[in-house]
Design an enzyme around this catalytic site. Sequence first.
Site, PDB file in Angstrom:
ATOM      1  NE  ARG A  87      -3.618  -0.212   2.417  1.00  0.00           N
ATOM      2  CZ  ARG A  87      -4.096  -0.840   3.497  1.00  0.00           C
ATOM      3  NH1 ARG A  87      -3.828  -0.385   4.711  1.00  0.00           N
ATOM      4  NH2 ARG A  87      -4.823  -1.929   3.364  1.00  0.00           N
ATOM      5  NE  ARG A 156      -3.378   1.382   9.485  1.00  0.00           N
ATOM      6  CZ  ARG A 156      -3.881   0.163   9.347  1.00  0.00           C
ATOM      7  NH1 ARG A 156      -4.750  -0.096   8.375  1.00  0.00           N
ATOM      8  NH2 ARG A 156      -3.542  -0.811  10.163  1.00  0.00           N
ATOM      9  CE  LYS A 220      -8.223  -0.313  11.444  1.00  0.00           C
ATOM     10  NZ  LYS A 220      -8.590  -1.162  10.305  1.00  0.00           N
ATOM     11  CE  LYS A 222      -8.358   2.993   8.877  1.00  0.00           C
ATOM     12  NZ  LYS A 222      -9.416   2.140   8.266  1.00  0.00           N
ATOM     13  CB  CYS A 439     -13.561  -4.329   1.144  1.00  0.00           C
ATOM     14  SG  CYS A 439     -14.242  -5.959   1.507  1.00  0.00           S
ATOM     15  CB  CYS A 445      -9.098  -9.912   2.368  1.00  0.00           C
ATOM     16  SG  CYS A 445      -9.241  -9.329   4.079  1.00  0.00           S
ATOM     17  CB  CYS A 484     -14.927  -9.564   7.246  1.00  0.00           C
ATOM     18  SG  CYS A 484     -13.704  -8.240   7.372  1.00  0.00           S
ATOM     19  CB  CYS A 488     -11.769  -2.265   4.433  1.00  0.00           C
ATOM     20  SG  CYS A 488     -10.605  -3.046   5.565  1.00  0.00           S
TER      21      CYS A 488
END
Length: 574
Positions: A87, A156, A220, A222, A439, A445, A484, A488
Amino acid sequence: MCINLKTKTMSEQINWDVLSELEKLKYDSNYLRGTLTESLADPITGAIAAADQQISKFHGIYQQQDRDLELERKKQKLEPAWSFLIRVRLPGGIATGEQWLTMDSLSDTHANSTLKLTTRQAFQLHGVFKRKLKSTIQGINRSLLDTIAACGDVNRNVMASPNPYGSKVHGEIQDIARQLSAHLLPQTPAYHEIWLDKKLVAGGQQEIEPLYGKRYLPRKFKIGIAIPPNNDTDIFSQDVGLIAIEENGKLAGFNVAVGGGMGSTFGRNDTYPRVGNVLGFATPDQVLDVVEKVVLIQRDNGNREDRKRARLKYTIDSYGLDWFVKELHERLGYELEAERSYTFTRNGDDYGWHENDGRWYYTLFIEGGRVKNTGTYQLKTALREVAKLGLCDFRLTGNQNLVLGNIAAGDKKKITDTLQQWGVIQEELSGLRRNSIACVALNTCPLAFAEAERYLPSLITKIEKLLDEVGLFQDEIVIRMTGCPNGCGRPSLAEIGLIGKSLGHYNLYLGGGFSGERLNNLYRETLTEEEILETLRPLLKQYAEEREEGERFGDFVIRAGIVKEIKEGAEFRH
């Protein structure tokens, strides 16, 4: 119990037994070096060591396998078909034509020949083998891009609206996104040593992360910036959402929202998506300070025992919003001003040509964010040829779409002709498809229970038939699908949200806000495709017949009593 890094700094002072195992792993990684160098040199396996799989995320890398081949490889007694996702960090989402060509070329020579445009305005390469990891990252860096902190327990990619039309302050917003990204980058030289062959400086074992410490963040983090009336970065889904306030054509500052986050876990009602709370207003010269202090509060108070409860949203809900505001003001040494008025009208993209100050911008729908060639729709080739013209930049949106930007009026025809040549000028798209996100999910994934990117387009085609029957084909409705509940694709903010429960089965959620300010609510569980269509048919018919003028689908299903409005994240259920 949360541990304060300001007082618990030595390994022997920390009770590792009560903490997530990743806390010790980060601490012992020697500032994100781990044993990555040794893992990369191991010729026996296509994988890297288990601990390095976690540390590599801070370098922008995820180890994955081709799950379509999993059973067959097990039968043949072969290890999984390991490969890696890379990424790229791209604050604000704007790349040059040369950078686009680099990513395009690397996708062919080092990856699976496709580019993924993510919901965080970043590039992803998929299918990179271990032996090509280093040369891929070096190629990315030669284009003046990098992958540092694109993943991991750090801040991120910083999102910001890439669309300048309608706003005089767009350039300032982009600058602030880059400043925030740079300010919150990890300071360890590990990335440059491992991937770019920089030498370890004397005393390099002792360097300190002044912001993050040896264990970095609990989870994480954001950040997104939006310019009303367009919430095209879904700022209420961010740990910190900055709402730009424009007055008399100038940037007055930002309303600051905190505590958004979309991830949750099936079977755990103490995990849930949450929309951010607006705390107040900060001036442009205060915003770096404000965001830094929010990060520090999370660093010192976030849950380091249970990673599923480690995001800022849970810190705020555990301690209380009043406590958080008080703590923030104490650390700042001043108080935020009162929130200023604003209005969001949508969180999608406006397609086609738009003009701003004599420059032109063309927004192109990219289904699922996947740039590839299929049949007569030669998207990857078309965009490569556009980049070769050197007439525009490339702007990734938070909805997985692409803006060809900063085009002179006299060059519009060349851009259009090139897109037409390769069959990329799109015919009429439904309002549902124009507002869709998926996603990656299967086949790469490891968290996915069901399909998303590979499946949603065909499901939309079938829903479009229902829409056409009741005269709603062009009406904009936000639909999002993930494989899931990790969120995302931000499905919990969609008017129609589909979250994979098992292969071929999805939970259906309704009632999200069209402009991204409200969570949706569970309507039906574990539906097959046939059941999804049977469930949506009467709802769409009822909406077409009973909606009020200008009423959005998400608002209608709440007003009609079809689902209850979710006002707090903790009310959300799977």
